[in-house]
Design an enzyme around this catalytic site. Structure first.
Site, PDB file in Angstrom:
ATOM      1  N   HIS A  57      29.215 -39.732  29.463  1.00 40.01           N
ATOM      2  CA  HIS A  57      28.178 -40.710  29.096  1.00 40.01           C
ATOM      3  C   HIS A  57      27.546 -41.331  30.331  1.00 40.01           C
ATOM      4  O   HIS A  57      26.933 -42.396  30.259  1.00 40.01           O
ATOM      5  CB  HIS A  57      28.776 -41.825  28.240  1.00 40.01           C
ATOM      6  CG  HIS A  57      29.511 -41.353  27.040  1.00 40.01           C
ATOM      7  ND1 HIS A  57      28.910 -40.593  26.076  1.00 40.01           N
ATOM      8  CD2 HIS A  57      30.793 -41.522  26.649  1.00 40.01           C
ATOM      9  CE1 HIS A  57      29.812 -40.314  25.127  1.00 40.01           C
ATOM     10  NE2 HIS A  57      30.950 -40.865  25.462  1.00 40.01           N
ATOM     11  N   HIS A 219      28.787 -38.740  20.913  1.00 43.82           N
ATOM     12  CA  HIS A 219      29.682 -37.613  21.194  1.00 43.82           C
ATOM     13  C   HIS A 219      29.232 -36.393  20.406  1.00 43.82           C
ATOM     14  O   HIS A 219      30.014 -35.498  20.140  1.00 43.82           O
ATOM     15  CB  HIS A 219      31.118 -37.941  20.807  1.00 43.82           C
ATOM     16  CG  HIS A 219      31.586 -39.232  21.367  1.00 43.82           C
ATOM     17  ND1 HIS A 219      31.407 -40.426  20.712  1.00 43.82           N
ATOM     18  CD2 HIS A 219      32.190 -39.526  22.529  1.00 43.82           C
ATOM     19  CE1 HIS A 219      31.905 -41.393  21.461  1.00 43.82           C
ATOM     20  NE2 HIS A 219      32.374 -40.876  22.559  1.00 43.82           N
TER      21      HIS A 219
END
Lengths: 333, 219
Positions: A57, A219
């Site tokens: 991320h 995700h």
């Protein structure tokens, strides 16, 4: 799989080593267990703010370690929560004697691992206050789900809480800023393409050339619905609707708009998105007080975007404008 | 050979064989578990479990490690906590730590005490995950498995056949997760769309009991 990597097993470690090489003036990394702390940590007499989560991320969270933001960050394997030993050691390392705030995104694994770490740190006499971020309106918050996911509001909470800590806030005051951000922020994202976790070697889901996924998680968790690709303006409207209704945002509110890229979307497209966000805000009588546009909470190379709106008043505006100096966010310094 | 001892008990060697069989199975099925997880979660369950049990093999199943029963199980729990991550790390870590605490410092674990240790592990999973049966989680395989084991032992069955039945019950419980709508974990974000997929956590939990049955029967 085409990636700029050396070996699948070394992805997280080598990225940390690269960060250390790039930013020796800002951060110190520790390997095995992996964590990143602000250079010179702990800052004595200051409340520490620690976050963490799966890698993939970037720049969240490691890129937000430094002055006026995070004291420490714990990167897990790609898209996998960090482990309790990592979080515990990072917490001990940054504790400056006034306690540590844990900023935790609401994912089953993250919550459990941070909970175990907080239990371990408290057993050492360290005061820990954990605040869970759950701003994703794509997920229905009910007894029948793990609850809303923590997404864009996390970046805002880390900046604002870090500013409060830098200004000498107490443990309770810093945690209260995180809570305030979470209570007043709502987000929703979408994907144009999937992403590939290095260790998996293939995309986490399939998406046709003319398809998009609305309500995607960070995700690659499938979202609310899959539909035919539309124009940027139509997509923005689809995301803004649920966000505005949920809080709800009302005419006259002052807002910070955070238009985030998922990793594979260029800034030129994010500005096209921002243009429409600003128009929708204007139509609704909302005042665009501050903005943040760029790829700040990503899903590897996924293309797509998320929008976060934060309702704010004078206190949060002041904290937003306060100096920050981290690898990924810097102003006022 | 790590066979069942007379008087129906397991020793550390049998537990080591269990963990070794389980590690091999998880490695072999890593891609499959990851596929199951990609359908309704975030696509890392197989990778994470394989990483954790490879660490268990290196750190705990090392031939030089002569830890007693509970030390062995505690070592597994701590290793999984620090290497697996995600939700599976704290859940499986808690499972083995609670099992160790229940087993206590013994050389051999009589069958009913093995069942009690497994039940304590399952209760730990339930508490840590705040899940209930039917939520489409590990519990949907573990609970019927351990309940079957306890029932069969109470009926006087030998340990090997009771474990065989327990493994079969766990596998059935795992298959029963297919139509369920997830209420915990990342799969719950999908709501109704989570139905029609087998739960990856229930799948690895079924492997856990199948591996124990195999280690005890020596097959």
């Amino acid at each position: 799989m085409k990636k700029l990597i050396n070996a699948v097993d070394d992805v997280v470690t080598e990225a940390l080593q690269g960060m250390q090489a790039a930013h020796p003036d800002l951060i110190e990394i520790h390997l095995d267990p992996n964590y990143v702390v602000r250079r010179g940590a702990p800052v004595e007499g200051q409340v520490a703010v620690v976050s963490g989560g799966g890698s993939g991320h970037e720049p969240m969270h490691n890129g937000y370690v430094g002055l006026g933001m995070l004291s420490g960050a714990c990167p897990g394997a790609v898209f996998t929560s960090p482990t309790p030993d990592q979080i515990y050691e990072c917490t001990r390392r940054v504790n400056g004697g006034r306690g540590v705030v844990h900023v935790v995104k609401n994912y089953t694994g993250d919550v459990m691992n941070f909970e175990l770490a907080a239990e371990m740190a408290r057993a050492d006499g360290i005061e820990v206050e954990a605040v869970v971020i759950n701003d994703d309106v794509a997920v229905q918050d009910s007894l029948y789900t793990a609850g809303r996911r923590g997404v864009g509001a996390t970046v805002l909470a880390e900046k604002l809480a870090g500013a409060r800590a830098e200004a000498g806030g107490s443990l309770g005051e810093v945690a209260a800023v995180v809570r305030k951000v979470n209570d007043n922020a709502r987000s929703m994202g979408m994907a144009l393409t999937p992403c590939t976790v290095p260790a998996a070697g293939k995309p986490t889901f399939e998406l046709g050339d003319d398809e998009m996924e609305i309500g995607i998680g960070i995700h690659g968790e499938p979202g609310r619905e899959r539909m035919e690709l539309e124009t940027a303006d139509r997509i923005v409207d689809r995301l803004m609707g649920p966000i505005l209704e949920d809080l709800p945002f009302r005419s006259g509110d002052r807002v910070l708009a955070f238009v985030n890229g998922m990793g594979g979307t260029p800034l030129i497209e994010l500005y096209i998105v921002t243009r429409r966000v600003a128009r929708v805000l204007e139509e609704r009588g909302l005042r665009l007080e501050r903005s943040l546009v760029g790829s700040y909470i990503t899903s590897l190379e996924m293309a797509g975007c998320s929008i976060t709106l934060l309702r704010l008043g004078d206190e949060l505006v002041r904290l937003w404008d306060a100096p920050v100096h981290t690898p990924a966010l810097r102003w006022g310094v | 050979m790590g066979r069942v001892m007379e008087g129906e008990a397991v020793d550390a060697a049998t537990l080591r064989r269990w963990l070794d069989v389980l590690a091999a199975r998880l490695s072999e099925r890593a891609d499959y578990l990851t596929q199951l997880d990609a359908a309704i979660g975030d696509g890392d369950h197989g990778i994470n479990m394989d990483r954790g049990f490879r660490a268990v093999r290196e750190r705990v199943l090392d031939p030089g490690n002569e830890a007693p029963l509970d030390g062995l199980l505690k070592g597994v729990g701590m290793t999984l906590l620090s290497t697996v991550g995600g939700a599976a790390g704290p859940l499986y870590g808690t499972f083995f730590l609670r099992m160790a605490a229940q087993a206590g410092a013994k050389d051999r674990l009589p069958a009913p005490e093995l069942a009690a240790a497994l039940a304590a592990g399952v209760e730990g999973v339930r508490q840590r995950g705040r899940a209930e049966p039917g939520d489409k989680t590990m519990l949907d395989a573990l609970l019927p498995g351990v309940e079957t084991l306890e029932r069969m032992l109470a009926e006087g069955r030998d340990l090997a056949s009771a474990l065989e039945a327990a493994a079969a019950a766990a596998e059935e419980g795992c298959r029963a997760t297919v139509p369920m709508v997830a209420r915990k974990g990342r799969a719950s974000y999908l709501g109704q769309r989570s139905a029609g997929h087998q739960d990856p956590g229930a799948t690895s939990s079924a492997y856990l009991l199948r591996a124990l049955a195999a280690a005890v029967s020596g097959s």
